[in-house]
Design an enzyme around this catalytic site. Structure first.
Site, PDB file in Angstrom:
ATOM      1  N   GLY A  16      41.571  30.663  48.733  1.00 12.38           N
ATOM      2  CA  GLY A  16      41.783  30.001  47.450  1.00 12.38           C
ATOM      3  C   GLY A  16      43.131  29.331  47.354  1.00 12.38           C
ATOM      4  O   GLY A  16      43.245  28.178  46.907  1.00 12.38           O
ATOM      5  N   THR A  42      42.313  37.563  53.204  1.00 13.82           N
ATOM      6  CA  THR A  42      41.363  38.640  53.462  1.00 13.82           C
ATOM      7  C   THR A  42      40.199  38.172  54.322  1.00 13.82           C
ATOM      8  O   THR A  42      39.843  38.810  55.316  1.00 13.82           O
ATOM      9  CB  THR A  42      40.830  39.205  52.132  1.00 13.82           C
ATOM     10  OG1 THR A  42      41.915  39.801  51.401  1.00 13.82           O
ATOM     11  CG2 THR A  42      39.771  40.267  52.380  1.00 13.82           C
ATOM     12  N   ALA A 115      56.983  36.942  48.241  1.00 13.22           N
ATOM     13  CA  ALA A 115      57.487  36.231  47.069  1.00 13.22           C
ATOM     14  C   ALA A 115      57.311  37.093  45.825  1.00 13.22           C
ATOM     15  O   ALA A 115      56.257  37.703  45.626  1.00 13.22           O
ATOM     16  CB  ALA A 115      56.756  34.910  46.899  1.00 13.22           C
ATOM     17  N   GLY A 177      29.617  53.537  48.909  1.00 17.19           N
ATOM     18  CA  GLY A 177      28.236  53.047  48.920  1.00 17.19           C
ATOM     19  C   GLY A 177      28.130  51.586  48.602  1.00 17.19           C
ATOM     20  O   GLY A 177      27.034  51.082  48.327  1.00 17.19           O
ATOM     21  N   GLU A 183      28.102  47.756  55.350  1.00 14.99           N
ATOM     22  CA  GLU A 183      28.229  46.819  56.462  1.00 14.99           C
ATOM     23  C   GLU A 183      28.872  47.497  57.669  1.00 14.99           C
ATOM     24  O   GLU A 183      28.396  47.367  58.803  1.00 14.99           O
ATOM     25  CB  GLU A 183      29.029  45.594  56.035  1.00 14.99           C
ATOM     26  CG  GLU A 183      28.261  44.645  55.120  1.00 14.99           C
ATOM     27  CD  GLU A 183      29.100  43.508  54.588  1.00 14.99           C
ATOM     28  OE1 GLU A 183      28.525  42.502  54.142  1.00 14.99           O
ATOM     29  OE2 GLU A 183      30.352  43.622  54.604  1.00 14.99           O
ATOM     30  N   ARG A 206      25.679  49.532  44.177  1.00 11.03           N
ATOM     31  CA  ARG A 206      25.689  49.430  42.723  1.00 11.03           C
ATOM     32  C   ARG A 206      25.888  47.971  42.298  1.00 11.03           C
ATOM     33  O   ARG A 206      26.701  47.251  42.858  1.00 11.03           O
ATOM     34  CB  ARG A 206      26.823  50.291  42.144  1.00 11.03           C
ATOM     35  CG  ARG A 206      26.891  50.286  40.613  1.00 11.03           C
ATOM     36  CD  ARG A 206      27.874  51.344  40.145  1.00 11.03           C
ATOM     37  NE  ARG A 206      29.214  51.122  40.663  1.00 11.03           N
ATOM     38  CZ  ARG A 206      30.127  50.355  40.058  1.00 11.03           C
ATOM     39  NH1 ARG A 206      29.850  49.746  38.925  1.00 11.03           N
ATOM     40  NH2 ARG A 206      31.332  50.218  40.589  1.00 11.03           N
ATOM     41  N   GLY A 263      36.128  50.275  47.653  1.00  8.65           N
ATOM     42  CA  GLY A 263      36.418  49.077  46.878  1.00  8.65           C
ATOM     43  C   GLY A 263      37.828  48.568  47.131  1.00  8.65           C
ATOM     44  O   GLY A 263      38.647  49.231  47.792  1.00  8.65           O
ATOM     45  N   ASP A 304      40.292  36.794  44.370  1.00  7.96           N
ATOM     46  CA  ASP A 304      40.060  38.220  44.112  1.00  7.96           C
ATOM     47  C   ASP A 304      41.107  38.850  43.196  1.00  7.96           C
ATOM     48  O   ASP A 304      40.839  39.870  42.570  1.00  7.96           O
ATOM     49  CB  ASP A 304      40.035  38.987  45.435  1.00  7.96           C
ATOM     50  CG  ASP A 304      38.842  38.626  46.307  1.00  7.96           C
ATOM     51  OD1 ASP A 304      38.088  37.708  45.930  1.00  7.96           O
ATOM     52  OD2 ASP A 304      38.676  39.244  47.371  1.00  7.96           O
ATOM     53  N   ALA A 342      25.683  37.561  49.749  1.00  7.52           N
ATOM     54  CA  ALA A 342      25.025  38.159  50.910  1.00  7.52           C
ATOM     55  C   ALA A 342      25.733  39.450  51.273  1.00  7.52           C
ATOM     56  O   ALA A 342      26.945  39.574  51.109  1.00  7.52           O
ATOM     57  CB  ALA A 342      25.046  37.195  52.096  1.00  7.52           C
ATOM     58  N   GLU A 442       8.428  32.119  54.142  1.00 12.14           N
ATOM     59  CA  GLU A 442       7.248  31.591  53.454  1.00 12.14           C
ATOM     60  C   GLU A 442       6.688  32.590  52.450  1.00 12.14           C
ATOM     61  O   GLU A 442       5.991  32.217  51.503  1.00 12.14           O
ATOM     62  CB  GLU A 442       6.175  31.195  54.447  1.00 12.14           C
ATOM     63  CG  GLU A 442       5.490  32.347  55.166  1.00 12.14           C
ATOM     64  CD  GLU A 442       4.409  31.875  56.130  1.00 12.14           C
ATOM     65  OE1 GLU A 442       3.420  31.284  55.660  1.00 12.14           O
ATOM     66  OE2 GLU A 442       4.579  32.071  57.341  1.00 12.14           O
TER      67      GLU A 442
END
Length: 460
Positions: A16, A42, A115, A177, A183, A206, A263, A304, A342, A442
């Site tokens: 960003g 990140t 900074a 979780g 992943e 969640r 998290g 983020d 995703a 399909e």
């Protein structure tokens, strides 16, 4: 500029911040970017890019067995973790270098160092003194959150350290979780590591649709990942044979590594935002309006660190919108509705729009179309993996409110589905699309019968 050293000072050279800095610099503005670590943020350095390489590596283990089912003679494979890590590090260095060159080619100046804001315009850069900026953009991202109530937490690693392990563990316990935990669980399991997920909640992922959550958990269990729900790690013991994880239900799990993936928290601590008068949320996130402006009129924040939607493409779009508004004279906001996401679990998840529960809460009556099946590739050699596709449709208008896919190619599929949902596609319009056969995707355009849960069907 008479009173300022630069037009824009960006804190953080992630996706960003870099996008905003480049676009601002290309208008002729004097732009400085400060980064205390490596350029790329990140995603490039310690997130989605290296993690996707690890997913690719781990998926190959199944490919070898699949190949045998298709008639190939495949010698017993072996995996060289140090060689993979070295190749991964080389590629990350290359990508980071591209970010640096893109910044410099746009005319922005990169400053390496931490900074800290002294006031709304004054920035102190570690080892380089102070300067005054007309505008300040905070784009520092997030950092892993580690609990402080787990005895022996110093023996655990976060997801960031997982990218640099000296050797591949034989056994690992992953706490959490969410998508990062799952992943990495899939990665380690695919590389032959005995993997256990410990999660205090009743189900994984969640915030996602409940059918996705249960389907992913079932498929991961079948693939060999041990998922322990409703339990929490109380302490970690270190002994001569490795680590022992002690759960609050008394269960003990032996491991070589313990990774916490509970998290990520907005990275605002120690940035001097309080000195500048910037308002923060309870979790440390920078509060911003639709234009990413804080309560201080010359300070903005994207990505983020604002804890809106923590996805790299969102940070890029927020950075672009900021630059267009402030340096191109084109007031622009980013629409955070109907953003696809995703999860690179194995099988992967693609999701856009509302879950069934959220759709019922917001719209009342909805129709559900759902299919679970073994993909064609699996049926040929007797594989057991199952895919799932699901549509959530508003009753009456027949507008599709959510599309959810769990399958090997789910992220690729959901990108195209997101375009249709963003444009407000209805189920009849969706159904008018001719299927591409034979494909997994399909199934999405051939579902005609509304899904009735077994219990409701029996009651009827």
């Amino acid at each position: 500029m008479a009173d300022f050293d630069c037009d824009l000072f960006v804190i953080g050279a992630g996706s960003g911040g870099v996008r905003a800095a480049r676009m601002a610099a290309m208008t002729g503005a004097k732009v400085l970017v400060a980064e205390e670590h490596r350029v790329g943020g990140t995603c490039v350095i310690r997130g989605c890019v290296p993690k996707k390489f690890m997913v690719y590596a781990s998926e190959l283990s199944k490919s070898f067995s699949t190949a045998r089912g298709y008639g190939w003679t495949v010698p017993e494979p072996s995996f060289d973790w140090p060689r993979f890590i070295a190749a991964k590090d080389d590629e990350i260095a290359r990508l980071s270098g591209i970010y640096v060159r893109n910044l410099q080619n746009a005319g922005a100046e990169l400053v390496h160092g931490r900074a800290v804001l002294k006031d709304r315009h004054t920035v102190s850069i570690e080892g380089k003194g102070e300067l005054r900026a007309a505008k300040v953009l905070v784009a520092t991202g997030g950092r892993p959150w580690m609990p402080d109530d787990v005895e022996g937490i110093e023996h655990a690693i976060s997801s960031e350290e997982a990218f640099h392990l000296a050797e591949l563990p034989r056994r690992i316990v992953v706490a959490g979780g969410g998508y990062i935990a799952l992943e990495f669980a899939g990665i380690f399991a695919g590389l032959g590591v005995e993997t256990t997920v410990v999660h205090r909640g009743p189900n994984v992922l969640r915030g996602f649709d409940d059918d996705i959550r249960s389907h992913v958990a079932e498929e991961m269990e079948q693939a060999g990942v041990h998922i322990r729900l409703g339990v929490k790690i109380s302490r970690i013991e270190k002994g001569p044979g490795g680590l022992t994880v002690v759960c609050d239900d008394g269960r003990r799990i032996e491991a070589d590594q313990v990774m916490f993936a509970l998290g990520r928290a907005p990275h605002t601590k120690g940035l001097g935002l309080e000195a500048a008068g910037v308002a923060l949320a309870d979790n440390g996130a920078v509060k911003v309006d639709d234009y990413s402006r804080t309560n201080v009129d010359n300070i903005w924040a994207v990505g983020d660190v604002t804890d809106r939607i923590n996805l790299t493409p969102v940070a890029i779009r927020e950075g672009s919108a900021f630059a267009m508004t402030e340096f191109q004279g084109k007031p622009t906001t980013f629409d955070h509705e109907m953003v696809a996401s995703a999860v690179f679990t194995q099988p992967a998840v693609g999701s856009v729009g509302l879950s069934e529960a959220d759709a019922r809460h917001q719209y009342g009556k909805v129709d559900i179309y759902l299919a679970k099946f073994r993909p064609m590739k699996e049926t040929f050699y007797g594989g057991h993996s199952r895919a799932m596709v699901k549509l959530v449709v508003e009753a009456g208008s027949e507008r599709i409110l959510g599309c959810h896919v769990v399958a090997p190619d789910a992220p690729e599929i959901i990108q195209m589905a997101a375009i249709a949902l963003k444009m407000g596609v209805t189920k009849p319009q969706w159904d008018s699309t001719c299927a591409v056969h034979p494909t997994l995707a399909e199934e999405l355009v051939t579902m005609r019968d509304k899904h009735v849960p077994p219990a409701l069907g029996q009651a009827a």
